[in-house]
Scaffold this motif. Structure first.
Motif, PDB file in Angstrom:
ATOM      1  N   ASP A  42      45.241  11.801   1.009  1.00 21.62           N
ATOM      2  CA  ASP A  42      43.823  12.013   1.226  1.00 21.62           C
ATOM      3  C   ASP A  42      43.325  10.951   2.203  1.00 21.62           C
ATOM      4  OD1 ASP A  42      41.225  12.832   1.024  1.00 21.62           O
ATOM      5  OD2 ASP A  42      40.895  12.015  -0.978  1.00 21.62           O
ATOM      6  N   HIS A  43      43.438  11.231   3.494  1.00 21.65           N
ATOM      7  CA  HIS A  43      42.995  10.294   4.521  1.00 21.65           C
ATOM      8  C   HIS A  43      43.675   8.937   4.352  1.00 21.65           C
ATOM      9  CE1 HIS A  43      39.666  13.232   3.913  1.00 21.65           C
ATOM     10  NE2 HIS A  43      39.781  13.340   5.211  1.00 21.65           N
ATOM     11  N   LEU A  44      44.992   8.957   4.370  1.00 17.54           N
ATOM     12  CA  LEU A  44      45.774   7.741   4.132  1.00 17.54           C
ATOM     13  C   LEU A  44      45.790   6.827   5.353  1.00 17.54           C
ATOM     14  CD1 LEU A  44      48.921   9.296   2.402  1.00 17.54           C
ATOM     15  CD2 LEU A  44      46.959   8.202   1.292  1.00 17.54           C
ATOM     16  N   PHE A  90      44.711   9.020   8.493  1.00 11.30           N
ATOM     17  CA  PHE A  90      45.328  10.228   9.015  1.00 11.30           C
ATOM     18  C   PHE A  90      45.252  11.334   7.980  1.00 11.30           C
ATOM     19  CE2 PHE A  90      47.012   6.663  11.238  1.00 11.30           C
ATOM     20  CZ  PHE A  90      47.095   7.085  12.546  1.00 11.30           C
ATOM     21  N   GLU A  91      45.072  12.576   8.467  1.00 12.38           N
ATOM     22  CA  GLU A  91      44.984  13.712   7.561  1.00 12.38           C
ATOM     23  C   GLU A  91      45.668  14.914   8.157  1.00 12.38           C
ATOM     24  OE1 GLU A  91      40.985  14.961   6.969  1.00 12.38           O
ATOM     25  OE2 GLU A  91      40.486  14.775   9.080  1.00 12.38           O
ATOM     26  N   GLY A  92      46.022  15.857   7.268  1.00 14.44           N
ATOM     27  CA  GLY A  92      46.700  17.063   7.702  1.00 14.44           C
ATOM     28  C   GLY A  92      45.758  18.215   7.973  1.00 14.44           C
ATOM     29  N   ASN A  97      37.353  20.623  13.147  1.00 13.49           N
ATOM     30  CA  ASN A  97      36.254  19.725  13.518  1.00 13.49           C
ATOM     31  C   ASN A  97      35.379  19.338  12.333  1.00 13.49           C
ATOM     32  OD1 ASN A  97      34.799  18.375  15.767  1.00 13.49           O
ATOM     33  ND2 ASN A  97      33.129  19.701  15.189  1.00 13.49           N
ATOM     34  N   HIS A  98      35.985  19.198  11.136  1.00 14.85           N
ATOM     35  CA  HIS A  98      35.145  18.793  10.003  1.00 14.85           C
ATOM     36  C   HIS A  98      34.794  17.310  10.120  1.00 14.85           C
ATOM     37  CE1 HIS A  98      39.127  17.601   8.431  1.00 14.85           C
ATOM     38  NE2 HIS A  98      38.473  16.700   7.727  1.00 14.85           N
ATOM     39  N   HIS A  99      33.835  16.897   9.364  1.00 18.54           N
ATOM     40  CA  HIS A  99      33.336  15.532   9.446  1.00 18.54           C
ATOM     41  C   HIS A  99      33.748  14.730   8.206  1.00 18.54           C
ATOM     42  CE1 HIS A  99      31.257  17.336  12.677  1.00 18.54           C
ATOM     43  NE2 HIS A  99      30.422  18.022  11.910  1.00 18.54           N
ATOM     44  N   HIS A 100      33.315  13.488   8.151  1.00 18.28           N
ATOM     45  CA  HIS A 100      33.713  12.633   7.030  1.00 18.28           C
ATOM     46  C   HIS A 100      32.555  11.823   6.503  1.00 18.28           C
ATOM     47  CE1 HIS A 100      37.574  13.498   9.041  1.00 18.28           C
ATOM     48  NE2 HIS A 100      37.954  13.640   7.795  1.00 18.28           N
ATOM     49  N   VAL A 101      32.621  11.553   5.209  1.00 13.35           N
ATOM     50  CA  VAL A 101      31.679  10.623   4.602  1.00 13.35           C
ATOM     51  C   VAL A 101      32.499   9.414   4.148  1.00 13.35           C
ATOM     52  CG1 VAL A 101      31.788  11.822   2.358  1.00 13.35           C
ATOM     53  CG2 VAL A 101      29.867  10.290   2.857  1.00 13.35           C
ATOM     54  N   ALA A 110      35.901  11.061   2.386  1.00 10.41           N
ATOM     55  CA  ALA A 110      35.947  12.445   1.913  1.00 10.41           C
ATOM     56  C   ALA A 110      35.571  13.379   3.052  1.00 10.41           C
ATOM     57  CB  ALA A 110      35.007  12.635   0.723  1.00 10.41           C
ATOM     58  N   ASP A 111      36.032  14.632   2.958  1.00 10.86           N
ATOM     59  CA  ASP A 111      35.743  15.629   3.992  1.00 10.86           C
ATOM     60  C   ASP A 111      34.350  16.209   3.822  1.00 10.86           C
ATOM     61  OD1 ASP A 111      38.210  15.437   5.203  1.00 10.86           O
ATOM     62  OD2 ASP A 111      39.107  17.006   3.971  1.00 10.86           O
ATOM     63  N   VAL A 112      33.706  16.492   4.928  1.00 13.95           N
ATOM     64  CA  VAL A 112      32.416  17.170   4.926  1.00 13.95           C
ATOM     65  C   VAL A 112      32.502  18.299   5.950  1.00 13.95           C
ATOM     66  CG1 VAL A 112      29.938  16.958   5.328  1.00 13.95           C
ATOM     67  CG2 VAL A 112      31.208  15.009   4.398  1.00 13.95           C
TER      68      VAL A 112
END
Ligand SMILES: [Zn+2]
Ligand SMILES: [Zn+2]
Length: 158
Positions: A42-44, A90-92, A97-101, A110-112
Protein backbone atom coordinates in the motif's frame (compact mmCIF):
# COMPACT_ATOMS: atom_id res chain seq x y z
CA UNK A 1 -5.30 -24.57 4.12
CA UNK A 2 -2.13 -24.75 2.06
CA UNK A 3 -3.85 -26.54 -0.81
CA UNK A 4 -4.15 -24.14 -3.70
CA UNK A 5 -1.55 -21.75 -2.39
CA UNK A 6 1.25 -22.91 -4.64
CA UNK A 7 -0.70 -22.98 -7.91
CA UNK A 8 -2.10 -19.53 -7.17
CA UNK A 9 1.37 -18.12 -6.51
CA UNK A 10 2.68 -19.75 -9.65
CA UNK A 11 -0.05 -18.23 -11.78
CA UNK A 12 0.43 -14.81 -10.20
CA UNK A 13 4.11 -15.05 -11.00
CA UNK A 14 3.30 -16.01 -14.56
CA UNK A 15 1.06 -12.97 -14.82
CA UNK A 16 3.72 -10.60 -13.52
CA UNK A 17 6.27 -12.16 -15.87
CA UNK A 18 3.91 -11.82 -18.82
CA UNK A 19 3.28 -8.19 -18.01
CA UNK A 20 6.99 -7.49 -17.80
CA UNK A 21 7.46 -9.15 -21.15
CA UNK A 22 4.51 -7.24 -22.59
CA UNK A 23 6.08 -3.99 -21.46
CA UNK A 24 9.25 -4.92 -23.33
CA UNK A 25 11.24 -5.62 -20.17
CA UNK A 26 13.60 -8.47 -19.51
CA UNK A 27 12.01 -10.84 -17.00
CA UNK A 28 14.10 -11.43 -13.89
CA UNK A 29 13.17 -12.96 -10.56
CA UNK A 30 13.87 -9.62 -8.88
CA UNK A 31 11.54 -7.70 -11.20
CA UNK A 32 8.74 -10.26 -10.81
CA UNK A 33 9.10 -10.18 -7.02
CA UNK A 34 9.21 -6.39 -7.03
CA UNK A 35 6.07 -6.04 -9.13
CA UNK A 36 4.22 -8.45 -6.83
CA UNK A 37 5.50 -6.69 -3.72
CA UNK A 38 4.41 -3.26 -4.95
CA UNK A 39 0.96 -4.57 -5.93
CA UNK A 40 0.43 -6.37 -2.64
CA UNK A 41 1.59 -3.34 -0.68
CA UNK A 42 0.00 0.00 0.00
CA UNK A 43 2.15 2.86 -1.31
CA UNK A 44 5.37 1.30 -0.04
CA UNK A 45 8.70 3.07 0.28
CA UNK A 46 11.91 1.67 -1.16
CA UNK A 47 13.04 0.00 2.09
CA UNK A 48 9.73 -1.81 2.52
CA UNK A 49 9.81 -2.90 -1.11
CA UNK A 50 13.36 -4.24 -0.71
CA UNK A 51 12.22 -6.20 2.35
CA UNK A 52 9.28 -7.65 0.42
CA UNK A 53 11.48 -8.65 -2.51
CA UNK A 54 13.95 -10.37 -0.14
CA UNK A 55 11.08 -12.23 1.53
CA UNK A 56 10.19 -13.62 -1.86
CA UNK A 57 13.52 -14.44 -3.48
CA UNK A 58 16.29 -13.95 -0.93
CA UNK A 59 18.99 -11.33 -0.91
CA UNK A 60 18.82 -8.54 -3.45
CA UNK A 61 20.91 -5.38 -3.20
CA UNK A 62 19.21 -2.05 -2.62
CA UNK A 63 20.84 -0.87 -5.83
CA UNK A 64 19.12 -3.68 -7.76
CA UNK A 65 15.81 -2.70 -6.18
CA UNK A 66 16.30 0.92 -7.25
CA UNK A 67 17.16 -0.16 -10.79
CA UNK A 68 14.16 -2.46 -11.05
CA UNK A 69 11.86 0.25 -9.66
CA UNK A 70 13.20 2.69 -12.20
CA UNK A 71 12.64 0.25 -15.08
CA UNK A 72 9.12 -0.69 -13.99
CA UNK A 73 8.15 2.93 -13.36
CA UNK A 74 9.47 3.98 -16.78
CA UNK A 75 7.51 1.12 -18.37
CA UNK A 76 4.31 2.27 -16.65
CA UNK A 77 3.82 -0.90 -14.59
CA UNK A 78 4.47 0.93 -11.34
CA UNK A 79 3.58 4.48 -10.36
CA UNK A 80 5.87 6.61 -8.26
CA UNK A 81 4.42 9.26 -5.98
CA UNK A 82 6.54 11.70 -4.12
CA UNK A 83 4.77 13.77 -1.48
CA UNK A 84 6.93 16.86 -0.81
CA UNK A 85 8.99 16.41 2.33
CA UNK A 86 8.55 12.64 2.36
CA UNK A 87 10.20 9.62 0.77
CA UNK A 88 9.04 8.34 -2.63
CA UNK A 89 6.31 5.71 -2.54
CA UNK A 90 5.38 3.19 -5.20
CA UNK A 91 2.08 1.58 -6.13
CA UNK A 92 0.68 -0.87 -8.63
CA UNK A 93 -2.46 1.10 -9.38
CA UNK A 94 -1.48 2.86 -12.60
CA UNK A 95 -3.12 4.63 -15.48
CA UNK A 96 -6.12 6.20 -13.77
CA UNK A 97 -4.60 9.46 -12.54
CA UNK A 98 -6.02 8.96 -9.04
CA UNK A 99 -4.92 11.25 -6.26
CA UNK A 100 -3.64 10.75 -2.72
CA UNK A 101 -4.34 11.89 0.78
CA UNK A 102 -1.29 12.04 3.07
CA UNK A 103 -1.21 12.26 6.86
CA UNK A 104 0.97 15.16 8.01
CA UNK A 105 1.77 13.35 11.22
CA UNK A 106 2.57 9.71 10.42
CA UNK A 107 2.88 9.91 6.61
CA UNK A 108 0.33 7.21 5.81
CA UNK A 109 -0.98 7.46 2.22
CA UNK A 110 -4.40 6.53 0.85
CA UNK A 111 -5.93 6.62 -2.64
CA UNK A 112 -8.50 9.23 -3.60
CA UNK A 113 -10.42 8.88 -6.85
CA UNK A 114 -10.96 11.90 -9.06
CA UNK A 115 -13.78 14.01 -7.68
CA UNK A 116 -15.95 13.63 -10.78
CA UNK A 117 -15.90 11.59 -13.98
CA UNK A 118 -13.02 9.77 -15.58
CA UNK A 119 -9.99 12.00 -15.31
CA UNK A 120 -11.43 15.51 -15.24
CA UNK A 121 -8.48 16.89 -13.32
CA UNK A 122 -6.56 16.70 -16.60
CA UNK A 123 -8.71 19.55 -17.85
CA UNK A 124 -6.88 22.56 -16.51
CA UNK A 125 -8.69 25.89 -16.31
CA UNK A 126 -5.81 27.30 -18.36
CA UNK A 127 -3.43 24.85 -20.04
CA UNK A 128 -1.05 27.59 -21.30
CA UNK A 129 -0.87 25.69 -24.57
CA UNK A 130 0.63 22.60 -22.93
CA UNK A 131 -0.45 19.09 -23.81
CA UNK A 132 -1.23 17.94 -20.27
CA UNK A 133 -0.66 14.28 -19.46
CA UNK A 134 -1.01 14.12 -15.72
CA UNK A 135 -2.49 16.10 -12.87
CA UNK A 136 -1.13 15.55 -9.41
CA UNK A 137 -3.32 16.44 -6.48
CA UNK A 138 -2.27 15.71 -2.92
CA UNK A 139 -4.66 16.21 -0.03
CA UNK A 140 -2.87 16.79 3.24
CA UNK A 141 -4.39 16.20 6.65
CA UNK A 142 -4.38 13.91 9.65
CA UNK A 143 -5.32 10.24 9.40
CA UNK A 144 -8.07 9.03 11.76
CA UNK A 145 -5.53 7.55 14.19
CA UNK A 146 -3.41 10.70 14.41
CA UNK A 147 -6.50 12.90 14.62
CA UNK A 148 -7.90 10.87 17.52
CA UNK A 149 -4.52 10.88 19.29
CA UNK A 150 -4.26 14.65 18.94
CA UNK A 151 -7.77 15.23 20.27
CA UNK A 152 -7.24 12.97 23.26
CA UNK A 153 -3.99 14.78 24.05
CA UNK A 154 -1.90 11.66 23.79
CA UNK A 155 1.78 12.43 23.15
CA UNK A 156 2.61 12.25 19.47
CA UNK A 157 5.33 9.85 18.41
CA UNK A 158 6.78 12.52 16.10
ZN1 LIG B 1 -1.37 9.59 10.75
ZN1 LIG C 1 -2.39 5.40 -5.03
Amino acid sequence: MTIGWLPMTASRTRTAAAELRGAGLRVTAARVALLETVRDGDHLGVEAIAAGVRDRIGHVSLQAVYEALHALTAAGLVRRIEPPGGPARFEGRVGDNHHHVVCRSCGVVADVDCAVGEAPCLTASDDHGFSIGEAEVIYWGLCPGCFAARRSGAPSSI
